[in-house]
Motif scaffolding. Structure first.
Motif, short mmCIF file in Angstrom:
data_model
loop_
_atom_site.label_atom_id
_atom_site.label_comp_id
_atom_site.label_asym_id
_atom_site.label_seq_id
_atom_site.Cartn_x
_atom_site.Cartn_y
_atom_site.Cartn_z
N GLU A 154 35.08 45.50 36.65
CA GLU A 154 35.60 46.85 36.48
C GLU A 154 35.45 47.68 37.76
O GLU A 154 36.38 48.37 38.17
CB GLU A 154 34.87 47.57 35.34
N ARG A 155 34.30 47.58 38.39
CA ARG A 155 34.01 48.43 39.55
C ARG A 155 34.75 47.97 40.81
O ARG A 155 35.23 48.80 41.59
CB ARG A 155 32.51 48.45 39.82
N ARG A 156 34.79 46.66 41.01
CA ARG A 156 35.34 46.14 42.25
C ARG A 156 36.79 45.69 42.12
O ARG A 156 37.53 45.63 43.09
CB ARG A 156 34.46 44.99 42.74
N GLY A 157 37.17 45.33 40.90
CA GLY A 157 38.52 44.83 40.68
C GLY A 157 38.63 43.32 40.78
O GLY A 157 39.66 42.74 40.43
N PHE A 158 37.58 42.66 41.21
CA PHE A 158 37.56 41.21 41.30
C PHE A 158 36.10 40.74 41.31
O PHE A 158 35.18 41.52 41.58
CB PHE A 158 38.28 40.71 42.56
N VAL A 159 35.91 39.47 41.02
CA VAL A 159 34.59 38.84 41.10
C VAL A 159 34.73 37.57 41.93
O VAL A 159 35.82 37.02 42.07
CB VAL A 159 34.01 38.50 39.71
N THR A 160 33.60 37.10 42.46
CA THR A 160 33.62 35.93 43.32
C THR A 160 32.68 34.85 42.79
O THR A 160 31.90 35.08 41.86
CB THR A 160 33.21 36.29 44.75
N ILE A 161 32.74 33.69 43.44
CA ILE A 161 31.83 32.60 43.09
C ILE A 161 30.39 33.05 43.26
O ILE A 161 29.53 32.74 42.43
CB ILE A 161 32.13 31.37 43.98
N GLY A 211 38.83 31.77 45.88
CA GLY A 211 37.44 31.96 45.50
C GLY A 211 37.12 33.28 44.85
O GLY A 211 35.97 33.55 44.53
N SER A 212 38.14 34.12 44.65
CA SER A 212 37.91 35.38 43.94
C SER A 212 38.81 35.42 42.72
O SER A 212 39.86 34.77 42.67
CB SER A 212 38.18 36.59 44.85
N TYR A 213 38.38 36.19 41.72
CA TYR A 213 39.07 36.19 40.43
C TYR A 213 39.29 37.62 39.95
O TYR A 213 38.49 38.51 40.22
CB TYR A 213 38.25 35.42 39.39
N ILE A 214 40.39 37.80 39.23
CA ILE A 214 40.70 39.08 38.63
C ILE A 214 40.69 38.93 37.11
O ILE A 214 40.55 37.82 36.60
CB ILE A 214 42.08 39.60 39.11
N ALA A 215 40.82 40.03 36.39
CA ALA A 215 40.83 39.98 34.92
C ALA A 215 41.98 39.11 34.44
O ALA A 215 43.11 39.21 34.93
CB ALA A 215 40.95 41.38 34.35
N GLY A 216 41.71 38.24 33.48
CA GLY A 216 42.74 37.37 32.91
C GLY A 216 43.52 38.05 31.80
O GLY A 216 43.24 39.20 31.44
N ARG A 217 44.45 37.33 31.25
CA ARG A 217 45.29 37.93 30.21
C ARG A 217 44.55 38.11 28.89
O ARG A 217 45.01 38.84 28.00
CB ARG A 217 46.55 37.09 30.00
N SER A 218 43.42 37.41 28.73
CA SER A 218 42.58 37.59 27.53
C SER A 218 41.21 38.11 27.95
O SER A 218 40.16 37.60 27.55
CB SER A 218 42.43 36.27 26.76
N ALA A 219 41.23 39.14 28.77
CA ALA A 219 40.00 39.67 29.37
C ALA A 219 38.94 40.00 28.32
O ALA A 219 39.26 40.54 27.25
CB ALA A 219 40.32 40.92 30.20
#
Length: 280
Positions: A200-207, A233-241
């Protein structure tokens, strides 16, 4: 005068009434460690595993003693004391005796309706002053919880002396004790909430975020809670967040308030993003 039976709408209502009347020095963890309520004595960490039922029966006794013996050469973790919580008037003498043999204390809880009925009866028979004195002195549940020191309470509360106490979550679960099919605040869920907050805060997460929090990202990808971003290596919210803010609004806010205590370091993040091709 015949004793009235306490009336509660459900086991959840019974648990809520009991938690509301706990004495100071005890913290109630709803739906924790396999119990409807895990009570923890603040001063020394002593625990009581409580199972609630609308009547004292064999099922609640089996639930209360579950895990005392693992049958695999050693004891599993467990609470110091075990108890069955039932409404006042719902515990037969025979099963209370069986419970005592099993080392399970039977806690009987008085309801608001029962208290009001008794007060009315005493008011009619003895007058208002007696009614008030009776109401103020009578405890809402019995027996009293075990205290530190002394031996009187040991007649009711059997100390099972577990090799290891139940693991208590870092936050008191914001769930309903005694509810049917309850949602539990597990260690995994606390970690998952942290990932959701970072996202939520960053918009993405990493390994590195998953490694820092200590949770496997594979399940998140399989469940489509996250998806690959344009950056390797970074990920965003998926369609079933995953939306744990709705499932645990209080705990989500508490963990979010502690963000500075557990957040991944920005230095490590920059280093990871710079070295991303080498990681993959």
């Amino acid at each position: 005068m015949a004793k009235a039976r306490a009336v509660f709408e459900s086991e959840a209502a019974l648990c809520a009434a009991f938690i509301a009347r706990l004495p100071e020095g005890w913290t109630a963890y709803p739906e924790t460690a396999g119990f409807d309520i895990l009570l923890v004595r603040d001063v020394d960490g002593a625990q009581i595993g409580v199972e609630a039922k609308m009547t004292l029966n064999a099922k609640v006794l089996l639930q209360a003693v579950d895990g005392i013996y693992s049958g695999r050469g050693g004891e599993r973790c467990g609470p110091d004391f075990r108890a069955a919580l039932v409404p006042s008037g719902a515990a037969g003498v025979e099963l209370k005796t069986v419970a005592s043999y099993l080392g399970v204390a039977v806690i009987v809880m008085t309801s608001e309706a029962e208290r009001e009925a008794e007060e009315k009866a005493f008011a009619e028979k003895y007058g208002l002053p007696y009614r008030r004195a009776h109401s103020n002195d009578k405890p809402w549940f019995a027996p009293e919880l075990p205290e530190i020191g002394g031996y009187i309470w040991r007649e009711i509360w059997a100390d099972h002396c577990p090799a290891e106490r139940c693991k208590v979550p870092a936050y008191v679960p914001d769930v309903v004790a005694g509810a049917s099919g309850p949602s539990q605040l597990s260690e995994w869920k606390i970690k998952a909430i942290k990932i959701c907050i970072i996202l939520e805060r960053r918009g993405f997460v990493t390994i590195a975020d998953f490694k820092k929090i200590g949770i496997d990202r594979k399940r998140w990808l399989d469940m489509r809670w996250i998806s690959h971003s344009e950056e390797r290596g970074s990920y965003i919210a998926g369609r079933s967040a995953l939306n744990l803010r709705v499932a645990h609004p209080v705990n989500f806010g508490q963990i979010e308030a502690d963000f500075d205590k557990w957040k991944p370091g920005e230095v490590e993040l920059k280093a990871e993003l710079k070295a991303m091709p080498a990681l993959l």
